[in-house]
Design a protein around this motif. Structure first.
Motif, PDB file in Angstrom:
ATOM      1  N   VAL A 215       0.795  -1.241   0.000  1.00  0.00           N
ATOM      2  CA  VAL A 215       0.000   0.000   0.000  1.00  0.00           C
ATOM      3  C   VAL A 215       0.826   1.291   0.000  1.00  0.00           C
ATOM      4  O   VAL A 215       0.361   2.328  -0.466  1.00  0.00           O
ATOM      5  CB  VAL A 215      -0.994   0.030   1.193  1.00  0.00           C
ATOM      6  CG1 VAL A 215      -2.080  -1.011   1.002  1.00  0.00           C
ATOM      7  CG2 VAL A 215      -0.282  -0.175   2.521  1.00  0.00           C
ATOM      8  N   ASP A 216       2.051   1.230   0.496  1.00  0.00           N
ATOM      9  CA  ASP A 216       2.875   2.441   0.590  1.00  0.00           C
ATOM     10  C   ASP A 216       3.931   2.424  -0.523  1.00  0.00           C
ATOM     11  O   ASP A 216       4.844   1.586  -0.507  1.00  0.00           O
ATOM     12  CB  ASP A 216       3.552   2.466   1.973  1.00  0.00           C
ATOM     13  CG  ASP A 216       4.405   3.710   2.170  1.00  0.00           C
ATOM     14  OD1 ASP A 216       4.640   4.439   1.187  1.00  0.00           O
ATOM     15  OD2 ASP A 216       4.853   3.934   3.315  1.00  0.00           O
ATOM     16  N   PRO A 217       3.839   3.345  -1.491  1.00  0.00           N
ATOM     17  CA  PRO A 217       4.765   3.333  -2.630  1.00  0.00           C
ATOM     18  C   PRO A 217       6.240   3.434  -2.245  1.00  0.00           C
ATOM     19  O   PRO A 217       7.106   2.955  -2.979  1.00  0.00           O
ATOM     20  CB  PRO A 217       4.351   4.559  -3.450  1.00  0.00           C
ATOM     21  CG  PRO A 217       3.026   4.973  -2.937  1.00  0.00           C
ATOM     22  CD  PRO A 217       2.857   4.423  -1.562  1.00  0.00           C
ATOM     23  N   ASP A 218       6.517   4.038  -1.081  1.00  0.00           N
ATOM     24  CA  ASP A 218       7.917   4.114  -0.640  1.00  0.00           C
ATOM     25  C   ASP A 218       8.461   2.737  -0.280  1.00  0.00           C
ATOM     26  O   ASP A 218       9.669   2.577  -0.080  1.00  0.00           O
ATOM     27  CB  ASP A 218       8.046   5.022   0.588  1.00  0.00           C
ATOM     28  CG  ASP A 218       8.120   6.482   0.184  1.00  0.00           C
ATOM     29  OD1 ASP A 218       8.434   6.755  -0.994  1.00  0.00           O
ATOM     30  OD2 ASP A 218       7.839   7.347   1.034  1.00  0.00           O
ATOM     31  N   TYR A 219       7.531   1.765  -0.193  1.00  0.00           N
ATOM     32  CA  TYR A 219       7.942   0.398   0.180  1.00  0.00           C
ATOM     33  C   TYR A 219       7.442  -0.655  -0.804  1.00  0.00           C
ATOM     34  O   TYR A 219       7.458  -1.839  -0.506  1.00  0.00           O
ATOM     35  CB  TYR A 219       7.479   0.089   1.619  1.00  0.00           C
ATOM     36  CG  TYR A 219       8.199   0.964   2.622  1.00  0.00           C
ATOM     37  CD1 TYR A 219       9.437   0.604   3.138  1.00  0.00           C
ATOM     38  CD2 TYR A 219       7.654   2.188   2.999  1.00  0.00           C
ATOM     39  CE1 TYR A 219      10.113   1.428   4.015  1.00  0.00           C
ATOM     40  CE2 TYR A 219       8.328   3.033   3.884  1.00  0.00           C
ATOM     41  CZ  TYR A 219       9.558   2.642   4.387  1.00  0.00           C
ATOM     42  OH  TYR A 219      10.241   3.466   5.251  1.00  0.00           O
ATOM     43  N   PHE A 220       7.006  -0.227  -2.008  1.00  0.00           N
ATOM     44  CA  PHE A 220       6.701  -1.199  -3.056  1.00  0.00           C
ATOM     45  C   PHE A 220       8.034  -1.857  -3.470  1.00  0.00           C
ATOM     46  O   PHE A 220       9.074  -1.188  -3.460  1.00  0.00           O
ATOM     47  CB  PHE A 220       6.100  -0.521  -4.301  1.00  0.00           C
ATOM     48  CG  PHE A 220       4.688  -0.033  -4.156  1.00  0.00           C
ATOM     49  CD1 PHE A 220       3.916  -0.359  -3.056  1.00  0.00           C
ATOM     50  CD2 PHE A 220       4.113   0.746  -5.160  1.00  0.00           C
ATOM     51  CE1 PHE A 220       2.602   0.092  -2.944  1.00  0.00           C
ATOM     52  CE2 PHE A 220       2.807   1.192  -5.063  1.00  0.00           C
ATOM     53  CZ  PHE A 220       2.042   0.872  -3.947  1.00  0.00           C
ATOM     54  N   PRO A 221       8.021  -3.123  -3.882  1.00  0.00           N
ATOM     55  CA  PRO A 221       9.298  -3.772  -4.254  1.00  0.00           C
ATOM     56  C   PRO A 221       9.786  -3.396  -5.649  1.00  0.00           C
ATOM     57  O   PRO A 221      10.004  -4.241  -6.514  1.00  0.00           O
ATOM     58  CB  PRO A 221       8.966  -5.266  -4.138  1.00  0.00           C
ATOM     59  CG  PRO A 221       7.504  -5.344  -4.424  1.00  0.00           C
ATOM     60  CD  PRO A 221       6.885  -4.070  -3.921  1.00  0.00           C
ATOM     61  N   THR A 222       9.957  -2.098  -5.861  1.00  0.00           N
ATOM     62  CA  THR A 222      10.546  -1.598  -7.108  1.00  0.00           C
ATOM     63  C   THR A 222      12.065  -1.755  -7.039  1.00  0.00           C
ATOM     64  O   THR A 222      12.626  -1.993  -5.953  1.00  0.00           O
ATOM     65  CB  THR A 222      10.220  -0.106  -7.306  1.00  0.00           C
ATOM     66  OG1 THR A 222      10.819   0.619  -6.221  1.00  0.00           O
ATOM     67  CG2 THR A 222       8.715   0.139  -7.324  1.00  0.00           C
ATOM     68  N   THR A 223      12.717  -1.548  -8.155  1.00  0.00           N
ATOM     69  CA  THR A 223      14.184  -1.650  -8.143  1.00  0.00           C
ATOM     70  C   THR A 223      14.771  -0.624  -7.176  1.00  0.00           C
ATOM     71  O   THR A 223      15.741  -0.909  -6.456  1.00  0.00           O
ATOM     72  CB  THR A 223      14.754  -1.413  -9.559  1.00  0.00           C
ATOM     73  OG1 THR A 223      13.867  -1.949 -10.519  1.00  0.00           O
ATOM     74  CG2 THR A 223      16.114  -2.043  -9.716  1.00  0.00           C
TER      75      THR A 223
END
Ligand SMILES: Nc1nc2c(c(=O)[nH]1)N=C([C@H](O)[C@H](O)COP(=O)(O)OP(=O)(O)OP(=O)(O)O)CN2
Ligand SMILES: [Zn+2]
Length: 147
Positions: free
Chosen positions: A90-98
């Motif tokens: 839910v929090d984009p700062d902690y999405f598993p992006t690179t």
């Protein structure tokens, strides 16, 4: 890619080491903007970790190369990154992006280094997610007051 030349962080430490390794993991990016990457898919991630310091440990190491790999590979290899408590749905700062995975790798390594007697520091994490996409994470300053 193994054995490639990586961008080098500027610093004044006497020693700098670099460790390359890779791990395989799946992820899904829970954002409309991610398009097809919203669906679970896999990557072989290539990692380069840069550690620097002025003091060596009792073995004459800044940090054992094996320990760096162990900290990350043992945690993430053949996993679904979204399941790891470091990441959020839910929090984009902690999405598993690179970007976030690179920052998270830095946090795991740095937390370990802070507990060592010789206290080296992690200056840079290079994380390649695909043959055409990678992220460099460099912390703002560091606990030695040098950058
Ligand atoms: N800034 C980011 N953008 C994207 C991320 C990310 O983590 N940070 N992740 C993805 C996907 O998960 C996936 O990794 C696809 O990346 P992409 O480079 O688009 O892969 P392709 O193979 O499709 O790229 P080509 O241009 O065809 O080589 C998407 N974006
Ligand atoms: Zn992906």
């Amino acid at each position: 890619m193994m054995q490639q030349i990586y961008p080098a962080p500027a610093h004044n430490f006497s020693y700098e080491l670099n460790k390359d390794f890779h791990f395989s993991a799946a992820h899904a990016i829970p954002s409309e903007d991610a398009g097809k990457c919203r669906h679970v898919h896999g990557h072989t991630y290539y990692v380069n970790i840069t550690v620097a310091g002025d003091e060596l440990d009792h073995a004459g190491f800044l940090i054992n190369f094996k320990k760096i790999k162990e900290l990350i590979h043992d945690r993430f290899d053949h996993s679904l990154l979204n399941d790891d408590q470091l990441f959020s749905q839910v929090d984009p700062d902690y999405f598993p992006t690179t970007e976030v995975v690179a920052r998270s790798i830095w946090e795991i390594i740095e937390q370990h280094l802070e507990q060592t007697d010789n206290k080296p520091t992690c200056l840079q994490v290079f994380l390649r997610e695909t043959p055409t996409s990678y992220v460099l994470y460099r912390p703002k300053g560091n606990r030695h007051g040098k950058s």
